[in-house]
Design a protein around this motif. Sequence first.
Motif: not given
Length: 336
Positions: A107-110, A128-133, A135-140, A210-215
């Motif tokens: 999350i930090l580096l992206m 929004w596409a980068y924001f989704a990336a 979240m997906a990147g941090s989960a991966a 992940l929740l913090a990254a969304l909020l």
Amino acid sequence: MRTARWIAGIGLLPGVLLGCAVAMTLAWRGRLPDRLPNQGGVGDQPLVTTISVDMLATILIGVSLAVWIAGLAGFLAAGWLPRTPRHWLRAGAQVVVAALTGAVVTILLMVLGAALDAATAADVRISWAYFAAIMAGSAAAAAAAGLVALLLAGQVPAQRPGTGPATAGDTATARTAQAAGDGERLLWWESRSLRPVVWAAAALAIAGPLLAALLVPLVGLPGWAGLAPTVVAPILLLFSRYRLAIDAREVRFAFGLYRWRLPLTAISSAEEARLDASVWLARGMLRGATDPSLPLLPGRVLALRLTDGTRRLVTCRDVPTAVDTVNTLRARVAAG
């Protein structure tokens, strides 16, 4: 060899991830604006508030360090547990620390990467596409780091001769009898790991970033409250195990920080009982989870009938042995 793998999993893996995050942040610092979008600035949303780069890095890296320290404390505290639960508790702590660190670093580096060469926070635009990336990147990253930590933990070590009672699965039980004059001294205990609690703690630790990254992009600084599940996760690990012991004086039960003792003189008899899941859930909702008569899990339980006419239900895996031990010891107390 096993010690080296534990050191790599709980020490080197999160340390390398955090070290890379700090190194990249410092290397990019000259190409970053002083402040970043905090609320708004995603997609076509207007920029509302900002946060300094140093504050963002301090919060995210600080959370990782706090969880790392808590994981190390849990790892060391597991040393007093039997072989099997000790392994799984340490593996769980290792996985949680590695997964959380991987997610936070990503999350930090992206986020910083999106702000490179921007003059001000207003020039940082995240689609929004980068924001989704993100979240997906941090989960991966969390899944990959957690998997590496789990592989480093390996399997439960084989039982060595003369090291104590064998364990099966996540439960350790022992019954010993020692000569004591004309009689014998009887002791029975059971120690069981509650794996659902361990995995729930892991899920909370991963869900926090992940929740913090969304909020945060939506509500700004208050969105960092989304890290609350990560703070709760190490506390939940304290309640991932129970221990039941029966000796000639009393029945003792320990669950996390909760303890109770029941003298054998207060017990009239012991028997096996079954508590349906529906009844267990209803009693938990009506009386509260802290009700002392409510066992930790539904199913077969140890039922202790007390001399005052009440009954206490106790979670137990080997119910027949526990019933036989209590009744045997209770008969000796009555005869003595």
